[in-house]
Design a protein around this motif. Structure first.
Motif, PDB file in Angstrom:
ATOM      1  N   GLN A 172       0.820  -1.205   0.000  1.00 46.55           N
ATOM      2  CA  GLN A 172       0.000   0.000   0.000  1.00 46.55           C
ATOM      3  C   GLN A 172       0.855   1.256   0.000  1.00 46.55           C
ATOM      4  O   GLN A 172       0.629   2.168  -0.767  1.00 46.55           O
ATOM      5  N   ALA A 173       1.820   1.244   0.905  1.00 47.85           N
ATOM      6  CA  ALA A 173       2.637   2.428   1.067  1.00 47.85           C
ATOM      7  C   ALA A 173       3.402   2.728  -0.230  1.00 47.85           C
ATOM      8  O   ALA A 173       3.597   3.877  -0.586  1.00 47.85           O
ATOM      9  N   PHE A 174       3.765   1.667  -0.913  1.00 48.52           N
ATOM     10  CA  PHE A 174       4.484   1.889  -2.154  1.00 48.52           C
ATOM     11  C   PHE A 174       3.566   2.442  -3.226  1.00 48.52           C
ATOM     12  O   PHE A 174       3.940   3.322  -3.980  1.00 48.52           O
ATOM     13  N   SER A 175       2.343   1.888  -3.223  1.00 46.50           N
ATOM     14  CA  SER A 175       1.444   2.288  -4.290  1.00 46.50           C
ATOM     15  C   SER A 175       0.985   3.730  -4.128  1.00 46.50           C
ATOM     16  O   SER A 175       0.669   4.388  -5.081  1.00 46.50           O
ATOM     17  N   GLN A 176       0.899   4.208  -2.850  1.00 46.23           N
ATOM     18  CA  GLN A 176       0.430   5.575  -2.633  1.00 46.23           C
ATOM     19  C   GLN A 176       1.518   6.384  -1.951  1.00 46.23           C
ATOM     20  O   GLN A 176       1.909   6.101  -0.834  1.00 46.23           O
ATOM     21  N   GLU A 177       1.938   7.404  -2.618  1.00 42.74           N
ATOM     22  CA  GLU A 177       2.931   8.294  -2.030  1.00 42.74           C
ATOM     23  C   GLU A 177       2.290   9.115  -0.924  1.00 42.74           C
ATOM     24  O   GLU A 177       1.177   9.575  -1.056  1.00 42.74           O
ATOM     25  N   LEU A 178       2.960   9.239   0.233  1.00 45.72           N
ATOM     26  CA  LEU A 178       2.415  10.086   1.307  1.00 45.72           C
ATOM     27  C   LEU A 178       2.580  11.543   0.917  1.00 45.72           C
ATOM     28  O   LEU A 178       3.660  11.978   0.521  1.00 45.72           O
ATOM     29  N   THR A 179       1.497  12.290   1.044  1.00 43.65           N
ATOM     30  CA  THR A 179       1.554  13.721   0.761  1.00 43.65           C
ATOM     31  C   THR A 179       0.934  14.442   1.946  1.00 43.65           C
ATOM     32  O   THR A 179       0.167  13.843   2.693  1.00 43.65           O
ATOM     33  N   PRO A 180       1.237  15.717   2.129  1.00 48.35           N
ATOM     34  CA  PRO A 180       0.620  16.427   3.266  1.00 48.35           C
ATOM     35  C   PRO A 180      -0.902  16.442   3.116  1.00 48.35           C
ATOM     36  O   PRO A 180      -1.401  16.584   2.001  1.00 48.35           O
ATOM     37  N   PRO A 181      -1.632  16.270   4.213  1.00 47.84           N
ATOM     38  CA  PRO A 181      -3.093  16.279   4.157  1.00 47.84           C
ATOM     39  C   PRO A 181      -3.615  17.593   3.588  1.00 47.84           C
ATOM     40  O   PRO A 181      -3.045  18.657   3.854  1.00 47.84           O
ATOM     41  N   LYS A 182      -4.709  17.481   2.846  1.00 50.87           N
ATOM     42  CA  LYS A 182      -5.267  18.686   2.203  1.00 50.87           C
ATOM     43  C   LYS A 182      -6.407  19.268   3.019  1.00 50.87           C
ATOM     44  O   LYS A 182      -7.052  18.560   3.785  1.00 50.87           O
ATOM     45  N   LYS A 220      -9.215  16.655   4.472  1.00 47.24           N
ATOM     46  CA  LYS A 220      -9.779  15.791   3.431  1.00 47.24           C
ATOM     47  C   LYS A 220      -9.176  14.391   3.532  1.00 47.24           C
ATOM     48  O   LYS A 220      -8.018  14.227   3.883  1.00 47.24           O
ATOM     49  N   GLY A 221     -10.013  13.392   3.260  1.00 45.58           N
ATOM     50  CA  GLY A 221      -9.519  12.023   3.217  1.00 45.58           C
ATOM     51  C   GLY A 221      -8.557  11.876   2.056  1.00 45.58           C
ATOM     52  O   GLY A 221      -8.781  12.448   0.985  1.00 45.58           O
ATOM     53  N   MET A 222      -7.459  11.153   2.280  1.00 42.77           N
ATOM     54  CA  MET A 222      -6.438  11.060   1.241  1.00 42.77           C
ATOM     55  C   MET A 222      -6.452   9.671   0.609  1.00 42.77           C
ATOM     56  O   MET A 222      -6.914   8.704   1.232  1.00 42.77           O
ATOM     57  N   PRO A 223      -5.922   9.565  -0.589  1.00 43.48           N
ATOM     58  CA  PRO A 223      -5.938   8.247  -1.256  1.00 43.48           C
ATOM     59  C   PRO A 223      -5.158   7.190  -0.483  1.00 43.48           C
ATOM     60  O   PRO A 223      -5.437   6.001  -0.597  1.00 43.48           O
ATOM     61  N   TYR A 224      -4.191   7.604   0.324  1.00 40.93           N
ATOM     62  CA  TYR A 224      -3.387   6.603   1.044  1.00 40.93           C
ATOM     63  C   TYR A 224      -4.031   6.147   2.350  1.00 40.93           C
ATOM     64  O   TYR A 224      -3.469   5.329   3.075  1.00 40.93           O
ATOM     65  N   ASP A 225      -5.217   6.665   2.684  1.00 45.52           N
ATOM     66  CA  ASP A 225      -5.887   6.264   3.929  1.00 45.52           C
ATOM     67  C   ASP A 225      -6.059   4.752   3.984  1.00 45.52           C
ATOM     68  O   ASP A 225      -6.674   4.162   3.098  1.00 45.52           O
ATOM     69  N   SER A 226      -5.508   4.136   4.988  1.00 50.22           N
ATOM     70  CA  SER A 226      -5.635   2.678   5.116  1.00 50.22           C
ATOM     71  C   SER A 226      -5.263   2.259   6.537  1.00 50.22           C
ATOM     72  O   SER A 226      -4.866   3.083   7.357  1.00 50.22           O
ATOM     73  N   GLU A 227      -5.354   0.991   6.764  1.00 48.80           N
ATOM     74  CA  GLU A 227      -4.959   0.375   8.043  1.00 48.80           C
ATOM     75  C   GLU A 227      -3.532   0.737   8.418  1.00 48.80           C
ATOM     76  O   GLU A 227      -3.196   0.864   9.584  1.00 48.80           O
ATOM     77  N   LYS A 228      -2.688   0.849   7.390  1.00 42.66           N
ATOM     78  CA  LYS A 228      -1.249   0.917   7.669  1.00 42.66           C
ATOM     79  C   LYS A 228      -0.723   2.326   7.845  1.00 42.66           C
ATOM     80  O   LYS A 228       0.418   2.521   8.238  1.00 42.66           O
ATOM     81  N   VAL A 229      -1.556   3.282   7.518  1.00 46.11           N
ATOM     82  CA  VAL A 229      -1.087   4.660   7.643  1.00 46.11           C
ATOM     83  C   VAL A 229      -1.763   5.297   8.852  1.00 46.11           C
ATOM     84  O   VAL A 229      -2.955   5.159   9.039  1.00 46.11           O
ATOM     85  N   ASP A 230      -0.963   5.940   9.675  1.00 49.16           N
ATOM     86  CA  ASP A 230      -1.492   6.579  10.878  1.00 49.16           C
ATOM     87  C   ASP A 230      -1.476   8.089  10.754  1.00 49.16           C
ATOM     88  O   ASP A 230      -0.598   8.660  10.090  1.00 49.16           O
ATOM     89  N   TYR A 231      -2.436   8.706  11.419  1.00 44.96           N
ATOM     90  CA  TYR A 231      -2.397  10.156  11.581  1.00 44.96           C
ATOM     91  C   TYR A 231      -2.029  10.452  13.028  1.00 44.96           C
ATOM     92  O   TYR A 231      -2.489   9.775  13.943  1.00 44.96           O
ATOM     93  N   ILE A 232      -1.178  11.445  13.225  1.00 45.26           N
ATOM     94  CA  ILE A 232      -0.867  11.878  14.593  1.00 45.26           C
ATOM     95  C   ILE A 232      -1.173  13.371  14.685  1.00 45.26           C
ATOM     96  O   ILE A 232      -0.758  14.148  13.810  1.00 45.26           O
ATOM     97  N   VAL A 233      -1.915  13.741  15.712  1.00 46.49           N
ATOM     98  CA  VAL A 233      -2.295  15.149  15.863  1.00 46.49           C
ATOM     99  C   VAL A 233      -1.444  15.777  16.970  1.00 46.49           C
ATOM    100  O   VAL A 233      -1.219  15.165  18.014  1.00 46.49           O
ATOM    101  N   TYR A 234      -0.957  16.983  16.693  1.00 45.71           N
ATOM    102  CA  TYR A 234      -0.151  17.708  17.676  1.00 45.71           C
ATOM    103  C   TYR A 234      -0.785  19.042  17.997  1.00 45.71           C
ATOM    104  O   TYR A 234      -1.441  19.655  17.159  1.00 45.71           O
ATOM    105  N   ILE A 235      -0.559  19.485  19.204  1.00 40.40           N
ATOM    106  CA  ILE A 235      -1.079  20.802  19.603  1.00 40.40           C
ATOM    107  C   ILE A 235       0.018  21.597  20.272  1.00 40.40           C
ATOM    108  O   ILE A 235       0.961  21.028  20.856  1.00 40.40           O
ATOM    109  N   SER A 236      -0.081  22.901  20.174  1.00 46.41           N
ATOM    110  CA  SER A 236       0.878  23.755  20.867  1.00 46.41           C
ATOM    111  C   SER A 236       0.208  25.051  21.266  1.00 46.41           C
ATOM    112  O   SER A 236      -0.799  25.451  20.683  1.00 46.41           O
ATOM    113  N   GLU A 237       0.816  25.691  22.272  1.00 48.81           N
ATOM    114  CA  GLU A 237       0.255  26.972  22.696  1.00 48.81           C
ATOM    115  C   GLU A 237       0.868  28.138  21.924  1.00 48.81           C
ATOM    116  O   GLU A 237       0.427  29.258  22.037  1.00 48.81           O
TER     117      GLU A 237
END
Lengths: 224, 409, 278, 240
Positions: B16-26, B46-63
């Motif tokens: 999967q990871a090979f087939s879909q290049e990771l790009t910044p979320p839109k 927006k949901g990206m084409p690489y969305d799958s079991e194997k790709v994770d999103y991590i959310v960060y916050i700062s002040e």
């Protein structure tokens, strides 16, 4: 003067009604704070209204004692019990338990109030039996359904009933007593309750609307 | 040979990871959570084409924009869609095209810190497949309290509809008389009062255990007014033991008015309404005691009751009183129905006050309530039909636009 | 025959009272230990939810009852706490009923002792606060501001258990054990509806039927009804206690009432038959 | 054993028996228990009101923290007391108006949300089951249909401004049947609750019958029965 007596109450009532009706739709913190704040006011107002209640209570029993009506001695007991409880309550600062365990006020609560109310409550067990014996007679179809549903539920909700049922039909029987009672409660009973609830809710809304718009004034002790 | 085998396995696992290049979320957007009292932010992208079991999103916050950023959530990229949020169609687009993430607090130096209203927070997103990572740009927003809860829009509309219906029918009822069906329990009231007069015994009237702001108590006080009027005319005695001071003082006023309008102000006794205690079972014990000793010929239980219902009515039955009950406490209805001679069920209690007083306003209200019921029945009909149709045709998406109006959020 | 039936139909209530008293006392003095009971779906709802929580998750319990409802709700409280502590959940408890404080505290500390739990770390007891809905809304907004101190006078912001809990939004499950009003409906209307936590309930058997509509719509995810529900929970936990003992009493009394109703109907039919013949 | 616990057990057992004696007939012991109950419960409410409500919500904030805004509810509370003077009782209406407005305002949106919308939502469900593309009719769907019918017919029963005849009459009859089943079922369900309470009470009574409590229950029970007997004998003599 007429304004103060008649219209000012209606204005106050309408205003608070509208404010707290709208309050529900406003999620802002200020609106929630307003609700909790005014709710605390209600406690204070209720506190004062208790004076009225006590006055009535004292009046009734005082009259009995003064006129030496039959059973006036019991009225005296009411007075003594109130005074003793309040004094002990003040000594215990209204707390039923502290670090050392039960306070004297707690003692009164646990050994007098709890058994008294618990017993009064449990008398219902006797009354429910005598009411069932007297009232559950299959005079009409309605009465028959009433008693039939009651018997099924009473039979099915106790282990002995479930046990008997599964003994008769076997444990593999797909329709166990628990399923039947759940079905009656969850389907037939629920449908009727929902109907009542919807009607009651509409009634509550209608009455509240009339109060807010000043159409319903019975609470002011006032006729049309 | 071995290296080819490894490559194959690698390709299989990471295909999967090979087939879909990771790009910044839109379309990354941070905004204040709508329809709440504040302290919560939402992040959508927006949901990206690489969305799958194997790709994770991590959310960060700062002040602050420069950081430091704290991780607040990590999840699989095929989860957390806007469709997960069960909000009505008019307030939220339930779609799997966009992701969303809710932030109410973050952990800083081991302590959980809730978001503050009005303070700007900076958020960013990281996409990773375990090997590579791609960062998004930094977005910012501040939480705030909102002024209208759009989720409650249907609630507000219902309120307006009911208000219009009821007020309209009240206005109309003042002009012409309305039909009301018979309620047998009410015909019995006269009989009960008559019997008490014959027997020379008092009548007990209980107003329930709720305060004056409950609808059942209000209905009960109106009925008390009518009963008291009849009692005054017949010259019988009425006793109203109370458990709420405010209800008591209102009832005193009402009873007095009733005696005046029946032309018997001399017969009115101030202590016919009296306070016993606020406590449930001592009140019950006292009323039971009074009933057994004074043997009233008729007992009325109108208003809201709890467990005391059967304790009162069974004692009433044992002394042979005619008993008429009316309550909207649906859990106590079975006991009144079995032990009393007549019972007003639920809404009938409200109807009773209209029926007895023949007051056009009350009659109009009743008519309005009937129309309201008709409206609700219509809603149930249409809703069920649509839901069934939607299931058959599989067009649930479209149907839910309508069904949302019948739901509470 | 008709005469006898008539006499029996107008049986003195006191004889029925005596029969009931006997039906309660006999199994109480000599329990028969009836076989196991089936588990109903609503009880399982609460059990499964607690079962699905991970160690360290927060269970919030409000024990909204007073000693009059003790036979039904006390065993429930014990069972739920046992379940929670055995799963190493963090438990916060309170009550909306002023007279219930002493008992709620007793339940809490009793079960905590049983599982050697540490106060302030594994569990906390907030006690009681006047205001009913004010309290619920307050908890939804800011827990530590609503209860600056717990029941024992400890500052809540100093207790470890509250470290990551600022409001009802941060709890994982809430169970309300209620004997009336304020109770489950109050928690729903002023709490869950606004702050969106998962809510389950336990209540006296009287209010249980009235809560079925709420159960079906998912407004509450489970319901333990009365002593029977408590006994089911004890069965689920495999720890038979007071509620299970009570099941014997329920069996005898219910069978007695059923018998009485059937008898009274037979008598009634006999007397009626006579009348139609005449 | 601690004396206060022992005394407590005797008092509790005695009061329990006093109230139970009402099942036999109204008598001196019940009257004693009843009036003690009223007194203690009123005293308890007063104490609770003072220490648990008025002190934390009124006295401390007003006089300790000087939240002067609380003078408004104080005034509203005092206005209620004008009812003591029948001639000048009208100001109490202002307070009642405030209470009523508050209650009415709270009721409307919450009734719509908690009762109407949620209940309709529960009824508005598909009447068939679809799994994949397979449409079937299960027992669950039948139950849902019954709920649907039950809710509608009960609502029809509650129509007041329409005469119940013809089709309406039949439907409202069905509604009544649903109501009756519901009442019966609730009655049966409640029987359990009440028996549980009696069980709880009897459990305590048997507990107090033990040697540890110096046989409180049986001794007190015998005393009460003895009194009844003496009273019976005396009153018989009297009538002779």
């Amino acid at each position: 003067m007429l304004f103060l007596k008649r219209y000012l109450p209606l204005v106050i009532c309408g205003f608070t009604g509208v404010v707290f009706g709208i309050q529900y739709y406003v999620p802002h913190k200020a609106s929630e704070d307003l609700l909790t704040f005014i709710n605390d006011w209600m406690i204070i107002i209720f506190g004062f209204s208790m004076i009225l209640a006590l006055a009535s209570l004292f009046h009734v029993h005082y009259q009995k004692i003064r006129r030496r009506q039959s059973g006036w001695g019991f009225s005296l007991i009411v007075f003594i019990a109130i005074i003793v409880t309040v004094i002990i309550g003040i000594i215990s600062q209204g707390e039923t338990v502290d670090e050392k365990g039960l306070t004297s006020f707690g003692w009164i609560y646990t050994n007098m109030l709890v058994p008294l109310s618990g017993t009064m409550f449990s008398i219902l067990a006797f009354f429910i039996a005598s009411a069932a014996f007297r009232a559950f007679r299959a005079r009409t179809l309605d009465a028959f359904l009433l008693l039939f549903a009651a018997i099924i539920i009473m039979f099915g909700r106790v282990p002995a009933g479930e046990y008997l049922w599964s003994k008769i039909w076997g444990a593999e029987f797909p329709l166990q007593m628990g399923d039947i009672t759940e079905w009656i409660m969850g389907v037939l009973n629920m449908a009727a309750r929902r109907g009542i609830l919807l009607g009651v809710a509409l009634g509550a809304i209608a009455t509240s609307l009339k109060i807010i718009f000043g159409i319903e004034r019975a609470y002011l002790g006032e006729k049309e | 040979m071995r290296s080819i085998f490894h490559l194959l396995i690698f390709l299989l696992i990471e295909g999967q990871a090979f087939s879909q290049e990771l790009t910044p979320p839109k379309e990354l957007k941070a905004f204040d959570a709508p329809y709440d009292s504040g302290n919560v932010l939402y992040l959508t992208w927006k949901g990206m084409p690489y969305d799958s079991e194997k790709v994770d999103y991590i959310v960060y916050i700062s002040e602050s924009e420069e950081g430091p950023f704290f991780e607040i959530g990590r999840f699989k990229s095929n989860t957390h869609f806007k469709a997960d949020k069960n909000w009505p169609a008019w307030a939220w687009k339930r779609t799997t095209e966009y992701h969303y993430f809710e932030i109410s607090s973050f952990i800083k130096e081991g302590k959980e810190i809730p978001l503050e209203n009005g303070k700007t927070y900076f958020l960013k997103l990281l996409v990773t497949d375990g090997i590579k990572q791609v960062k998004s740009n930094v977005v910012s927003a501040f939480p705030k309290g909102n002024l209208f809860n759009l989720l409650k829009l249907n609630n507000l509309i219902y309120m307006i509809i009911f208000s219009v219906i009821i007020l309209w029918f009240i206005a109309r009822a003042k002009k012409r008389e309305l039909f009301l069906r018979k309620i047998p329990a009410l015909e019995a009231i006269e009989e009960a009062i008559g019997r008490s007069t014959e027997m020379g015994r008092p009548i007990y009237f209980l107003t329930g255990r709720l305060g004056m702001s409950s609808v059942s108590t209000i209905a009960s006080t109106i009925i008390l007014g009518e009963v008291a009027k009849k009692v005054a005319t017949y010259g019988t005695e009425i006793k109203v033991p109370h458990t709420d001071p405010i209800v008591m003082s209102v009832c005193q006023e009402i009873t007095k008015q009733a005696y005046i309008s029946a032309g018997r102000p001399d017969a009115y006794r101030e202590d016919s309404n009296f306070f016993i205690t606020e406590d449930q079972f001592s009140y019950t014990a006292a009323v039971d005691g009074l009933m057994v000793r004074e043997k009233p010929a008729a007992c009325f239980y109108m208003g809201y009751y709890y467990a005391e219902s059967l304790l009162l009515s069974e004692v009433g039955a044992s002394i042979g009183a005619i008993q008429i009950a009316g309550t909207d406490a649906e859990h106590q209805l079975p006991f009144f129905v079995t032990t009393c001679d007549y019972t007003l069920i639920g809404e009938e209690l409200y109807a009773a006050s209209a029926y007895l007083s023949k007051n056009p306003v009350l009659m109009g209200t009743l008519r309005g309530q009937d129309v309201g019921k008709g409206f609700l029945m219509g809603a149930v009909f249409i809703g069920t039909g649509l839901a069934t149709l939607g299931t058959i045709t599989g067009a649930m998406q479209i149907v839910s636009f309508v069904l949302d109006w019948f739901k509470g959020f | 025959m008709r005469k006898i039936a008539n006499i029996l139909l107008n049986l003195d209530r006191r004889i029925i009272f005596l029969l009931i008293a006997a039906a309660v006392l006999v199994p109480l003095l000599r329990p028969f230990n009836l076989p196991g009971i089936s588990i109903s779906q609503p009880v399982k709802g609460v059990y499964d939810k607690i079962e699905s929580l991970a160690p360290g998750d927060v269970l919030f319990i409000s024990m909204d009852f007073d000693p009059t409802a003790k036979p039904e709700l006390y065993p429930m409280g014990i069972s739920i706490l046992r379940h929670a502590f055995s799963k190493d959940l963090r438990v916060i408890c309170m009550t909306l009923w002023a007279p219930g404080v002493g008992m709620a505290e007793e339940v809490m500390s009793k079960v905590a002792r049983e599982y050697h739990k540490e106060y302030g770390k594994d569990y906390a007891f907030l006690g009681w606060m006047p205001g009913q809905l004010t309290v619920i809304i307050g908890l939804g907004q800011d827990l530590k501001k609503t209860f600056p101190k717990d029941f024992y006078g400890n500052k809540t912001d100093r207790l470890q258990i509250f470290e990551n809990i600022n409001s009802l939004r941060d709890i994982d499950y809430m169970v309300d054990l209620a004997a009336g009003d304020p109770g489950i409906e109050t928690w729903y209307l002023y709490g869950k509806e606004k702050y969106g936590f998962e809510l389950g309930g336990g209540c006296t058997a009287v209010i249980a039927p009235g809560l079925y509509p709420f159960l079906q719509t998912g407004q509450i995810n489970g319901l333990i009804g009365g002593m029977r529900g408590a006994a089911e929970y004890e069965t689920l936990l495999n720890r038979k206690d007071k509620a299970t003992v009570g099941m014997d009493v329920l069996s005898t009394t219910h069978f007695l009432i059923i018998g009485l109703v059937i008898l009274s109907n037979i008598f009634y039919l006999i007397t009626r038959k006579g009348k139609t013949v005449r | 054993m601690d004396l206060s616990i022992l005394l407590g057990a005797w008092v509790a057992a005695g009061l329990t028996l006093f109230i139970f004696s009402f099942l036999y007939k109204d008598n001196f012991f019940f009257k004693l228990g009843e009036h003690l109950y009223i007194g203690v419960s009123v005293g308890y409410s007063i104490t609770l009101l003072i220490f648990k409500f008025m002190r934390p919500k009124w006295f401390t904030p007003l006089f300790g923290e000087h939240q002067w805004i609380l003078l408004i509810p104080t005034l509203l509370g005092i206005l209620i007391l004008t009812r003591f003077i029948p001639r000048l009782s009208w100001p109490s209406r202002l307070t009642f108006a405030f209470i009523f407005g508050f209650g009415a305002g709270l009721t409307i949106p919450r009734s719509i949300s908690g009762y109407i919308l949620q209940q309709i939502q529960g009824t508005v469900i598909p009447m068939i089951t679809k799994e994949g593309t397979q449409i079937s009719y299960t027992f669950r769907d039948f139950s849902n249909l019954l709920v649907f019918i039950g809710v509608l017919t009960v609502l029809i029963y509650f129509f007041f401004s329409v005469e119940h005849k013809g089709a309406i009459n039949i439907l409202s009859r069905i509604g009544i049947l649903f109501l009756m089943i519901s009442f019966g079922a609730s009655f049966g369900y409640t029987a359990m609750a009440r028996m549980s309470l009696l069980f709880g009470r009897c459990y305590d009574l048997t507990l107090f019958s033990s040697k540890r409590y110096y046989y409180a229950t049986p001794i007190l029970l015998c005393l009460i029965i003895l009194c009844f007997l003496i009273h019976h004998v005396l009153s018989k003599k009297h009538s002779v």
